[in-house]
Design a protein around this motif. Structure first.
Motif, PDB file in Angstrom:
ATOM      1  N   ILE A   2       8.299  -0.205  14.074  1.00 40.21           N
ATOM      2  CA  ILE A   2       6.712  -0.070  13.486  1.00 40.21           C
ATOM      3  C   ILE A   2       6.290  -1.762  13.276  1.00 40.21           C
ATOM      4  O   ILE A   2       7.255  -2.338  12.322  1.00 40.21           O
ATOM      5  N   VAL A   3       5.158  -2.151  13.643  1.00 42.58           N
ATOM      6  CA  VAL A   3       4.827  -3.517  13.250  1.00 42.58           C
ATOM      7  C   VAL A   3       3.661  -3.557  12.258  1.00 42.58           C
ATOM      8  O   VAL A   3       2.632  -2.804  12.408  1.00 42.58           O
ATOM      9  N   GLY A   4       3.953  -4.050  10.987  1.00 47.15           N
ATOM     10  CA  GLY A   4       2.731  -3.870   9.950  1.00 47.15           C
ATOM     11  C   GLY A   4       1.727  -4.814  10.450  1.00 47.15           C
ATOM     12  O   GLY A   4       1.794  -5.838  11.066  1.00 47.15           O
ATOM     13  N   GLU A   5       0.417  -4.373  10.011  1.00 50.66           N
ATOM     14  CA  GLU A   5      -0.701  -5.358  10.258  1.00 50.66           C
ATOM     15  C   GLU A   5      -0.724  -6.440   9.249  1.00 50.66           C
ATOM     16  O   GLU A   5      -1.075  -7.584   9.706  1.00 50.66           O
ATOM     17  N   ASP A   6      -0.167  -6.148   8.032  1.00 52.88           N
ATOM     18  CA  ASP A   6      -0.390  -7.217   7.027  1.00 52.88           C
ATOM     19  C   ASP A   6       1.004  -7.724   6.815  1.00 52.88           C
ATOM     20  O   ASP A   6       1.939  -7.274   6.199  1.00 52.88           O
ATOM     21  N   ASP A   7       1.223  -9.053   7.207  1.00 53.66           N
ATOM     22  CA  ASP A   7       2.297  -9.782   7.048  1.00 53.66           C
ATOM     23  C   ASP A   7       2.641 -10.793   5.664  1.00 53.66           C
ATOM     24  O   ASP A   7       3.544 -11.336   5.389  1.00 53.66           O
ATOM     25  N   ARG A   8       1.342 -10.469   4.854  1.00 51.48           N
ATOM     26  CA  ARG A   8       1.433 -11.429   3.632  1.00 51.48           C
ATOM     27  C   ARG A   8       2.133 -10.678   2.573  1.00 51.48           C
ATOM     28  O   ARG A   8       2.412  -9.535   2.729  1.00 51.48           O
ATOM     29  N   SER A   9       2.816 -11.696   2.021  1.00 53.07           N
ATOM     30  CA  SER A   9       3.687 -11.300   0.819  1.00 53.07           C
ATOM     31  C   SER A   9       3.042 -10.511  -0.246  1.00 53.07           C
ATOM     32  O   SER A   9       1.442 -10.500  -0.288  1.00 53.07           O
ATOM     33  N   LEU A  10       3.385  -9.578  -0.902  1.00 52.46           N
ATOM     34  CA  LEU A  10       2.529  -8.670  -1.953  1.00 52.46           C
ATOM     35  C   LEU A  10       1.728  -9.599  -2.894  1.00 52.46           C
ATOM     36  O   LEU A  10       0.564  -9.230  -3.093  1.00 52.46           O
ATOM     37  N   ASP A  11       2.320 -10.759  -3.246  1.00 56.18           N
ATOM     38  CA  ASP A  11       1.762 -11.828  -4.282  1.00 56.18           C
ATOM     39  C   ASP A  11       0.233 -12.191  -3.539  1.00 56.18           C
ATOM     40  O   ASP A  11      -0.478 -12.432  -4.395  1.00 56.18           O
ATOM     41  N   ASP A  12       0.439 -12.452  -2.363  1.00 50.16           N
ATOM     42  CA  ASP A  12      -0.736 -12.921  -1.568  1.00 50.16           C
ATOM     43  C   ASP A  12      -2.014 -11.735  -1.487  1.00 50.16           C
ATOM     44  O   ASP A  12      -3.090 -12.137  -1.327  1.00 50.16           O
ATOM     45  N   ARG A  13      -1.698 -10.529  -1.719  1.00 47.38           N
ATOM     46  CA  ARG A  13      -2.520  -9.581  -1.577  1.00 47.38           C
ATOM     47  C   ARG A  13      -3.626  -9.478  -2.612  1.00 47.38           C
ATOM     48  O   ARG A  13      -3.455  -9.971  -3.674  1.00 47.38           O
ATOM     49  N   PRO A  14      -4.801  -9.154  -2.186  1.00 41.61           N
ATOM     50  CA  PRO A  14      -6.081  -9.165  -3.071  1.00 41.61           C
ATOM     51  C   PRO A  14      -5.549  -8.092  -4.282  1.00 41.61           C
ATOM     52  O   PRO A  14      -4.850  -6.870  -4.189  1.00 41.61           O
ATOM     53  N   ASP A  15      -6.049  -8.345  -5.341  1.00 43.51           N
ATOM     54  CA  ASP A  15      -5.651  -7.665  -6.820  1.00 43.51           C
ATOM     55  C   ASP A  15      -6.583  -6.677  -6.780  1.00 43.51           C
ATOM     56  O   ASP A  15      -7.581  -6.826  -7.710  1.00 43.51           O
ATOM     57  N   GLU A  16      -6.636  -5.661  -5.960  1.00 42.65           N
ATOM     58  CA  GLU A  16      -7.531  -4.429  -6.055  1.00 42.65           C
ATOM     59  C   GLU A  16      -6.761  -3.229  -5.641  1.00 42.65           C
ATOM     60  O   GLU A  16      -5.775  -3.231  -5.210  1.00 42.65           O
ATOM     61  N   VAL A  17      -7.313  -2.108  -6.403  1.00 41.31           N
ATOM     62  CA  VAL A  17      -6.696  -0.875  -5.834  1.00 41.31           C
ATOM     63  C   VAL A  17      -7.633  -0.009  -4.975  1.00 41.31           C
ATOM     64  O   VAL A  17      -6.997   0.743  -4.131  1.00 41.31           O
ATOM     65  N   THR A  18      -8.752  -0.422  -4.417  1.00 43.22           N
ATOM     66  CA  THR A  18      -9.293   0.391  -3.477  1.00 43.22           C
ATOM     67  C   THR A  18      -9.408  -0.661  -2.295  1.00 43.22           C
ATOM     68  O   THR A  18      -9.683  -1.938  -2.467  1.00 43.22           O
ATOM     69  N   SER A  19      -9.345   0.042  -1.125  1.00 37.41           N
ATOM     70  CA  SER A  19      -9.552  -0.936   0.070  1.00 37.41           C
ATOM     71  C   SER A  19     -10.761  -1.459   0.345  1.00 37.41           C
ATOM     72  O   SER A  19     -11.736  -0.850   0.317  1.00 37.41           O
ATOM     73  N   PRO A  20     -10.876  -2.909   0.573  1.00 40.81           N
ATOM     74  CA  PRO A  20     -12.147  -3.323   1.120  1.00 40.81           C
ATOM     75  C   PRO A  20     -12.918  -2.691   2.259  1.00 40.81           C
ATOM     76  O   PRO A  20     -13.991  -2.780   2.306  1.00 40.81           O
ATOM     77  N   ALA A  21     -11.972  -2.339   3.180  1.00 45.89           N
ATOM     78  CA  ALA A  21     -12.751  -1.822   4.309  1.00 45.89           C
ATOM     79  C   ALA A  21     -13.434  -0.439   4.108  1.00 45.89           C
ATOM     80  O   ALA A  21     -12.366   0.346   3.699  1.00 45.89           O
ATOM     81  N   SER A  22     -14.405  -0.146   4.375  1.00 46.02           N
ATOM     82  CA  SER A  22     -15.056   1.164   4.307  1.00 46.02           C
ATOM     83  C   SER A  22     -14.481   2.113   5.213  1.00 46.02           C
ATOM     84  O   SER A  22     -14.018   1.647   6.511  1.00 46.02           O
ATOM     85  N   GLY A  23     -14.339   3.480   4.730  1.00 44.47           N
ATOM     86  CA  GLY A  23     -13.943   4.401   5.726  1.00 44.47           C
ATOM     87  C   GLY A  23     -12.267   4.374   5.887  1.00 44.47           C
ATOM     88  O   GLY A  23     -11.942   5.239   6.349  1.00 44.47           O
ATOM     89  N   ARG A  24     -11.453   3.775   4.972  1.00 39.24           N
ATOM     90  CA  ARG A  24     -10.164   3.884   5.026  1.00 39.24           C
ATOM     91  C   ARG A  24      -9.849   4.868   3.987  1.00 39.24           C
ATOM     92  O   ARG A  24     -10.495   5.085   2.952  1.00 39.24           O
ATOM     93  N   ARG A  25      -8.588   5.445   4.455  1.00 31.71           N
ATOM     94  CA  ARG A  25      -8.291   6.579   3.462  1.00 31.71           C
ATOM     95  C   ARG A  25      -6.871   5.881   3.044  1.00 31.71           C
ATOM     96  O   ARG A  25      -5.797   5.434   3.691  1.00 31.71           O
ATOM     97  N   ARG A  26      -6.527   6.092   1.587  1.00 23.96           N
ATOM     98  CA  ARG A  26      -5.472   5.761   0.766  1.00 23.96           C
ATOM     99  C   ARG A  26      -4.316   6.822   0.777  1.00 23.96           C
ATOM    100  O   ARG A  26      -4.688   7.692   0.216  1.00 23.96           O
ATOM    101  N   ASN A  27      -3.218   6.608   1.566  1.00 20.52           N
ATOM    102  CA  ASN A  27      -2.265   7.671   1.694  1.00 20.52           C
ATOM    103  C   ASN A  27      -1.102   7.334   0.917  1.00 20.52           C
ATOM    104  O   ASN A  27      -0.379   6.321   1.081  1.00 20.52           O
TER     105      ASN A  27
END
Ligand SMILES: Cc1cc2nc3c(=O)[nH]c(=O)nc-3n(C[C@H](O)[C@H](O)[C@H](O)COP(=O)(O)OP(=O)(O)OC[C@H]3O[C@@H](n4cnc5c(N)ncnc54)[C@H](O)[C@@H]3O)c2cc1C
Length: 499
Positions: A2-27
């Motif tokens: 599996i190749v992940g889309e997001d290669d950023r380290s966790l600390d680089d990730r946005p500080d948010e709990v909801t996905s910015p992209a609309s229509g995404r489902r959090r599983n």
């Protein structure tokens, strides 16, 4: 892979709990006994363009740390193998950008909290055939305030509704096998998705870490050097074993002849520890037997490995069918046997001190390594339930504690079968241990391997050390089997008179 889309380290990730992209489902994917990436049923539930994923694994203290009789449900070898497996899964998921949350607690409490903390939309899991697991699933359905996607229990055959199928499961394995082979296709293994969308989380979120065995007060003893194999938990080790045993070592072609062995790494596949935790998919194993047949040879042995996987399938369906009755003394066949609670006999059995070398060697192997051959398991189970007359469930619990391949359906199904209260309840069956020793360990090499005190004796004398001045066994094998036969016949007679 599996190749992940997001290669950023966790600390680089946005500080948010909801996905910015609309229509995404959090599983939230709850991994239970399918601790692998290949042939992964949970990934089938995902829409790759829409579903963001975080994974969770929960160590339930009730399953592992609770004490029954005077021992914990999981011993050190089993726990070590499990934790290695989870660590390997954590690494594999992480390489695709997906994090694994690790928690210790009751899943029905832990998972709803996680869903809340991570603003999850949907919780996905695979149903398990066990009764304790089922009751957790029901509680979860009540407590989690998110959508739940529960996938049916995994099967080897293409069975859309395993619970419905199990309702009509024959009580005799061979009837099931014939029906299945005639009417059902083996299910293909599932493709591995080329990518997963990692779920964005707070940088401060605590994912937890896979604990060490020592954290539970157990010794992290390495497996005994006399063990059949240095079993290492995890999907990569399971896949290596599949390749090494079947193809590099070319052992499949001889399996039907060698499978009753007890000594050495190659007489049987030793896939069970990886299969039991889902680190190795039985569907993949079956497919590899067909590839072997195409590329090398097809014979009784190559078929027989699939035949053994059919037994596994049968016991999983059998547990689905019979539920709690599988764990009762009278078993699903409701055989009114009386079982003894003789602790002295049980202790002698579990510590390998019955005085019967073939029983003692197998029990010492189990304790020292967490593994025992199928031949050994049949002999020691029959000996406890028949010759010693001790409650077969004590033996099943001891196996649960020790076995690195412990699996509720296979363990309790085989134990009930061996005790005469489970599947195929026809006539009295018991092993003549002296004959078994002559047949499967004629030169006494196996017993001397685990009982070094026997090395001084030669050949078959190793199976009767009392004839050379050693202590007498705790029961006479022939007489105790005869007593067991009479007990069984009177229970059967009672059933006939009280249908
Ligand atoms: C009393 C008793 C308890 C058992 N407890 C367990 C258990 O907790 N977990 C477990 O996986 N097996 C259990 N077995 C079944 C069997 O002994 C082991 O699966 C086998 O010895 C594992 O070694 P292997 O992988 O080399 O098997 P192989 O002979 O190479 O068989 C290949 C695979 O088929 C499956 N299989 C083989 N025999 C059986 C069987 N009788 N029932 C179900 N599946 C089978 C296993 O997944 C195994 O890995 C038990 C058997 C007995 C008699």
């Amino acid at each position: 892979m599996i190749v992940g889309e997001d290669d950023r380290s966790l600390d680089d990730r946005p500080d948010e709990v909801t996905s910015p992209a609309s229509g995404r489902r959090r599983n939230l994917l709850w991994f239970r006994r399918e601790l692998r990436i290949h042939d992964q049923p949970l990934f089938e539930a995902l829409d790759p363009g829409r579903d963001e994923v975080v994974a969770a694994w929960v160590l339930d203290p009730r399953d592992h740390l609770d004490v029954v009789q005077d021992f914990s449900r999981a011993g050190n070898h089993r726990l070590r193998f499990l934790l290695e497996t989870v660590r390997a899964l954590e690494g594999a998921l992480q390489r695709s950008g997906v994090r694994l949350v690790v928690r210790i607690g009751s899943p029905e409490d832990v998972l709803p909290d996680l869903c809340r903390d991570l603003a999850i939309d949907r919780l996905c899991f695979v149903e398990a055939p066990g009764t304790e697991e089922r009751s957790i699933e029901r509680k979860l359905e009540h407590r989690a305030s998110v959508a739940i996607k529960s996938l049916p229990p995994e099967t080897l055959f293409q069975i859309d509704d395993p619970r419905g199928f199990a309702r009509d499961l024959p009580e005799v394995f061979s009837s099931f096998r014939r029906t299945a082979e005639r009417g059902l296709a083996l299910a293909p293994s599932r493709p591995t998705p080329s990518r997963l969308l990692p779920l964005a989380t707070h940088a401060s979120f605590d994912f937890g870490s896979v604990p060490e065995v020592g954290a539970f007060g157990l010794d992290d003893e390495p497996s005994d050097p006399r063990a059949v194999l240095g079993f290492e938990g995890g999907e990569p080790a399971g896949l290596d074993r599949l390749r090494d045993w079947m193809f590099s070592g070319d052992h499949l072609k001889d399996y039907k002849v060698t499978r009753n062995g007890m000594l050495g790494g190659e007489y049987s596949s030793k896939f069970s520890p990886w299969i039991a935790l889902g680190a190795l998919s039985p569907r993949l194993v079956a497919e590899e037997t067909f590839r072997y047949e195409r590329e090398r040879v097809a014979n009784d042995s190559t078929y027989w490995l699939r035949f053994e996987l059919f037994w596994r399938e049968y016991f999983r369906l059998y547990l689905l069918k019979h539920g709690r009755t599988l764990f009762r003394a009278a078993g699903p066949s409701a055989m009114p046997m009386t079982w003894s609670g003789n602790e002295r006999r049980f202790d002698a059995w579990r510590s390998g001190a019955t005085g019967i070398p073939l029983i003692d060697a197998n029990m010492r192997e189990l304790r020292a390594s967490g593994y025992m051959s199928n031949r050994g398991r049949q002999l020691v189970a029959s000996f406890l339930a028949k010759n010693l007359g001790v409650d077969w469930r004590w033996g099943a619990r001891w196996f649960e504690h020790c076995l690195i391949d412990y699996c509720p359906a296979a363990n309790w199904g085989n134990w009930a079968y061996a005790a005469g209260v489970g599947a195929d309840p026809r006539g009295f069956r018991g092993f003549d241990i002296v004959k078994q020793a002559r047949r499967y360990d004629a030169d006494g090499a196996y017993v001397a391997h685990w009982l070094p005190e026997l090395q001084e004796l030669s050949g078959s004398k190793r199976h009767a050390p009392w004839l050379a001045g050693g202590p007498a066994p705790i029961v006479d094998p022939a007489r105790s089997l005869e007593v067991a036969r009479r007990r069984w016949e009177s229970a059967e007679d009672f059933c006939r008179r009280n249908p």
